[in-house]
Design an enzyme around this catalytic site. Structure first.
Site, PDB file in Angstrom:
ATOM      1  N   GLY A 187      57.722   0.458  43.765  1.00 59.59           N
ATOM      2  CA  GLY A 187      57.414   0.301  42.544  1.00 59.59           C
ATOM      3  C   GLY A 187      57.943  -0.659  40.995  1.00 59.59           C
ATOM      4  O   GLY A 187      59.222  -0.603  40.890  1.00 59.59           O
ATOM      5  N   GLU A 233      51.297 -15.132  57.898  1.00 60.75           N
ATOM      6  CA  GLU A 233      50.035 -16.240  57.191  1.00 60.75           C
ATOM      7  C   GLU A 233      49.289 -15.389  55.874  1.00 60.75           C
ATOM      8  O   GLU A 233      49.409 -13.788  56.163  1.00 60.75           O
ATOM      9  CB  GLU A 233      49.242 -15.612  58.374  1.00 60.75           C
ATOM     10  CG  GLU A 233      47.848 -16.107  59.164  1.00 60.75           C
ATOM     11  CD  GLU A 233      47.278 -15.105  58.078  1.00 60.75           C
ATOM     12  OE1 GLU A 233      45.907 -15.989  57.547  1.00 60.75           O
ATOM     13  OE2 GLU A 233      47.100 -14.405  58.765  1.00 60.75           O
ATOM     14  N   GLU A 244      40.888 -12.204  36.933  1.00 57.14           N
ATOM     15  CA  GLU A 244      41.210 -12.942  35.915  1.00 57.14           C
ATOM     16  C   GLU A 244      42.622 -13.691  35.754  1.00 57.14           C
ATOM     17  O   GLU A 244      42.802 -15.056  35.403  1.00 57.14           O
ATOM     18  CB  GLU A 244      41.449 -12.424  34.514  1.00 57.14           C
ATOM     19  CG  GLU A 244      40.235 -11.385  33.694  1.00 57.14           C
ATOM     20  CD  GLU A 244      39.661 -10.492  34.272  1.00 57.14           C
ATOM     21  OE1 GLU A 244      40.791  -9.766  35.804  1.00 57.14           O
ATOM     22  OE2 GLU A 244      38.449 -10.090  34.212  1.00 57.14           O
TER      23      GLU A 244
HETATM   24  C1  LIG Z   1      44.592   0.216  44.545  1.00 59.04           C
HETATM   25  C2  LIG Z   1      45.950  -0.200  43.779  1.00 59.04           C
HETATM   26  C3  LIG Z   1      47.139  -0.184  44.076  1.00 59.04           C
HETATM   27  C4  LIG Z   1      47.915  -0.576  43.416  1.00 59.04           C
HETATM   28  N1  LIG Z   1      49.168  -0.588  44.183  1.00 59.04           N
HETATM   29  C5  LIG Z   1      50.786  -0.630  43.207  1.00 59.04           C
HETATM   30  C6  LIG Z   1      51.800  -0.389  44.349  1.00 59.04           C
HETATM   31  O1  LIG Z   1      51.920   0.150  44.761  1.00 59.04           O
HETATM   32  N2  LIG Z   1      52.662  -0.784  43.521  1.00 59.04           N
HETATM   33  C7  LIG Z   1      53.238  -1.159  42.581  1.00 59.04           C
HETATM   34  O2  LIG Z   1      54.212  -1.510  41.581  1.00 59.04           O
HETATM   35  N3  LIG Z   1      51.272  -1.491  41.438  1.00 59.04           N
HETATM   36  C8  LIG Z   1      50.234  -1.561  42.144  1.00 59.04           C
HETATM   37  N4  LIG Z   1      49.586  -1.192  41.710  1.00 59.04           N
HETATM   38  C9  LIG Z   1      49.406  -1.855  39.772  1.00 59.04           C
HETATM   39  C10 LIG Z   1      48.389  -3.470  40.192  1.00 59.04           C
HETATM   40  O3  LIG Z   1      49.806  -4.124  40.821  1.00 59.04           O
HETATM   41  C11 LIG Z   1      48.215  -3.361  38.567  1.00 59.04           C
HETATM   42  O4  LIG Z   1      47.523  -2.811  38.694  1.00 59.04           O
HETATM   43  C12 LIG Z   1      47.801  -5.023  38.355  1.00 59.04           C
HETATM   44  O5  LIG Z   1      48.944  -5.915  38.403  1.00 59.04           O
HETATM   45  C13 LIG Z   1      47.756  -4.915  36.909  1.00 59.04           C
HETATM   46  O6  LIG Z   1      48.124  -5.176  36.318  1.00 59.04           O
HETATM   47  P1  LIG Z   1      47.559  -3.501  35.277  1.00 59.04           P
HETATM   48  O7  LIG Z   1      46.743  -2.142  35.855  1.00 59.04           O
HETATM   49  O8  LIG Z   1      48.795  -3.418  34.088  1.00 59.04           O
HETATM   50  O9  LIG Z   1      46.301  -4.435  34.110  1.00 59.04           O
HETATM   51  P2  LIG Z   1      46.808  -5.082  32.605  1.00 59.04           P
HETATM   52  O10 LIG Z   1      47.859  -6.517  33.572  1.00 59.04           O
HETATM   53  O11 LIG Z   1      47.170  -4.480  31.341  1.00 59.04           O
HETATM   54  O12 LIG Z   1      45.703  -6.108  33.065  1.00 59.04           O
HETATM   55  C14 LIG Z   1      44.427  -5.343  32.152  1.00 59.04           C
HETATM   56  C15 LIG Z   1      42.755  -6.192  31.748  1.00 59.04           C
HETATM   57  O13 LIG Z   1      43.859  -7.454  30.963  1.00 59.04           O
HETATM   58  C16 LIG Z   1      43.485  -8.346  31.649  1.00 59.04           C
HETATM   59  N5  LIG Z   1      44.652  -9.703  31.649  1.00 59.04           N
HETATM   60  C17 LIG Z   1      45.688  -9.163  31.551  1.00 59.04           C
HETATM   61  N6  LIG Z   1      47.027 -10.614  31.108  1.00 59.04           N
HETATM   62  C18 LIG Z   1      46.028 -11.115  31.460  1.00 59.04           C
HETATM   63  C19 LIG Z   1      45.956 -12.992  31.268  1.00 59.04           C
HETATM   64  N7  LIG Z   1      47.042 -13.424  30.523  1.00 59.04           N
HETATM   65  N8  LIG Z   1      44.562 -13.681  30.810  1.00 59.04           N
HETATM   66  C20 LIG Z   1      43.264 -13.041  31.351  1.00 59.04           C
HETATM   67  N9  LIG Z   1      43.355 -11.303  31.527  1.00 59.04           N
HETATM   68  C21 LIG Z   1      44.554 -11.046  31.476  1.00 59.04           C
HETATM   69  C22 LIG Z   1      43.186  -8.515  33.199  1.00 59.04           C
HETATM   70  O14 LIG Z   1      43.080  -9.330  33.793  1.00 59.04           O
HETATM   71  C23 LIG Z   1      42.722  -6.690  33.032  1.00 59.04           C
HETATM   72  O15 LIG Z   1      41.441  -7.140  33.064  1.00 59.04           O
HETATM   73  C24 LIG Z   1      47.908  -1.184  42.366  1.00 59.04           C
HETATM   74  C25 LIG Z   1      47.120  -1.786  41.493  1.00 59.04           C
HETATM   75  C26 LIG Z   1      46.296  -0.867  42.290  1.00 59.04           C
HETATM   76  C27 LIG Z   1      44.420  -1.358  41.523  1.00 59.04           C
END
Ligand SMILES: Cc1cc2nc3c(=O)[nH]c(=O)nc-3n(C[C@H](O)[C@H](O)[C@H](O)COP(=O)(O)OP(=O)(O)OC[C@H]3O[C@@H](n4cnc5c(N)ncnc54)[C@H](O)[C@@H]3O)c2cc1C
Length: 394
Positions: free
Chosen positions: A131, A248, A378
């Site tokens: 979470g 690893e 990104e």
């Molecule tokens: C299949 C899958 C499983 C997942 N499982 C889990 C889970 O079990 N537990 C959990 O906690 N999370 C989980 N996640 C969440 C995942 O960690 C987030 O989706 C990821 O960290 C991206 O965050 P966001 O979706 O909020 O996108 P955002 O951070 O809002 O990003 C949106 C867009 O903006 C871009 N962006 C954001 N910041 C920057 C920056 N500084 N510079 C350039 N571009 C930027 C990003 O690259 C992206 O294109 C999962 C995601 C997926 C897809």
């Protein structure tokens, strides 16, 4: 950089291969039709339980863990070979989340927390979910808002998590919460272990674009978590959450899987030619490009494991590997779609001749999140730019 095993590693590889030949039985057909959701299904998990138990008895489920906690104290290179050989035969390698929460409890937990959580985790008796992400906090995780307020011997939690893989099957969640909203954002976070059966927890499914239910939204409404379930100090959860053991990190499994995909695709192209229906020259060239890129992906894995084996910590190299491998998995799926044409649109190719069992449509759909999960492309590019190339922050 050496590309071959040392004599000791060659012996170790033979040991692993011998064990797999004796104990791991799964047909190629089964492997070819297996989607991610199927691999998380109760049927699959039940079927593989005895296999995972067997791995666990040898300490191979958590190879980097110390022996006293059920691991095998393995070196980075031994883990690399183990992971490579397990992936080659598509054997399940670890219990979900084991390597995310286990080391954290091991390094920061109290003796009671270790005794309560580590053994059942290794035996696969409990499922965990992570979470961390919230609707407004993904890449910028430290901005998370889920609030935990101290009330006597409990924290009272309110807020929401999202994209929580496996929350609908989890018994426990390791969760980052904000315990001090006035502190700088990294310094007001606490790491808690939350029983998913606690009153006030609700899990709502999110169905992905491949029509699979893997992740969820999780809501907390006045959920009480005992203070004794906090890992590490209050407000130091960010630093607890970044704990790793000497895993690893080469992700050789991805390179091995890509190799299998491109081999299957090459076989398909050869079969089509032999059957008098060759694919177009442009498509053949596309397959060749994917084969070359797969070799590059394997080399990037070698770079990462070499750094670790020499006592270093891969940083932008790990980002290069993650970004390149995840983007290649998408290009591979596009190529599968192009080359297999109409046949590739079958979502579940059971019943077809084996050369047609390319999961093009499923690969196309399921690789979309590869460049988002575990850090977006990104973000990886930012790391490569700043830490690798020394460019200023944008
Ligand atoms: C299949 C899958 C499983 C997942 N499982 C889990 C889970 O079990 N537990 C959990 O906690 N999370 C989980 N996640 C969440 C995942 O960690 C987030 O989706 C990821 O960290 C991206 O965050 P966001 O979706 O909020 O996108 P955002 O951070 O809002 O990003 C949106 C867009 O903006 C871009 N962006 C954001 N910041 C920057 C920056 N500084 N510079 C350039 N571009 C930027 C990003 O690259 C992206 O294109 C999962 C995601 C997926 C897809």
């Amino acid at each position: 950089m050496r590309f071959t095993d040392t004599p000791e590693l060659a012996d170790w590889r033979k040991t692993v291969q011998g064990f797999l030949a004796q104990h791991w039985k799964r047909t190629e057909a089964e492997e070819e039709v297996m989607g991610e959701a199927a691999m998380l299904s109760p049927e699959y998990l039940a079927r593989t339980k005895s296999w995972l138990d067997r791995l666990g008895e040898k300490g191979w489920l958590a190879p980097a863990w110390p022996k006293k906690y059920g691991g095998a104290d393995m070196s980075v290179l031994e883990q690399f070979v183990l992971s490579e050989e397990l992936t080659k035969v598509a054997a399940p390698t670890s219990r979900q989340m084991l390597n995310l929460v286990g080391p954290t409890i091991m390094l920061h937990g109290t003796e009671e927390q270790k005794a309560e959580h580590l053994p059942p985790m290794l035996r696969g008796e409990v499922a965990w979910c992570q979470g961390f992400s919230e609707p407004g906090s993904g890449s910028d995780l430290a901005s998370l808002q889920t609030r935990a307020v101290r009330d006597g011997d409990d924290y009272v939690i309110n807020g929401q998590k999202i994209w929580t893989s496996g929350a609908h099957r989890a018994d426990w969640m390791f969760v980052l919460t904000r315990t001090d909203p006035d502190a700088p954002k990294h310094r007001g976070i606490s790491y808690l272990l939350l029983d998913m059966k606690s009153p006030g927890v609700s899990v709502r499914p999110l169905v992905n674009l491949a029509d699979e239910h893997i992740f969820n939204e999780v809501f907390f409404e006045d959920v009480r978590v005992p203070v004794r379930n906090r890992i590490g100090e209050e407000n130091r959860g960010w630093y607890v959450g970044t704990t790793t053991l000497d895993f690893e990190r080469s992700n050789i499994a991805r390179a091995v899987n890509l190799k299998k995909q491109v081999t299957r695709l090459s076989r398909y192209v050869a079969d089509r030619a032999a059957g008098g229906q060759p694919v177009s020259p442009a498509q053949r060239i596309e397959v060749v490009d994917r084969a070359v890129e797969t070799a590059v992906c394997e080399l990037l894995s070698f770079v990462v494991v070499s750094i670790q084996a020499n006592g270093g910590v891969p940083n932008m190299e790990a980002s290069m590997n993650k970004m390149y491998g995840s983007e290649l998995s998408q290009r591979m799926a596009y190529t599968e779609m192009h080359v297999t044409g109409m046949r590739g649109q079958l979502r579940r190719p059971e019943g077809l001749e084996s050369q047609d069992k390319i999961r093009a449509a499923m690969d196309y759909l399921t690789t979309v999140p590869a460049t988002i999960a575990a850090g977006t492309s990104e973000i990886q590019r930012n790391i490569i730019a700043t830490r690798g190339l020394g460019l200023p922050r944008g």
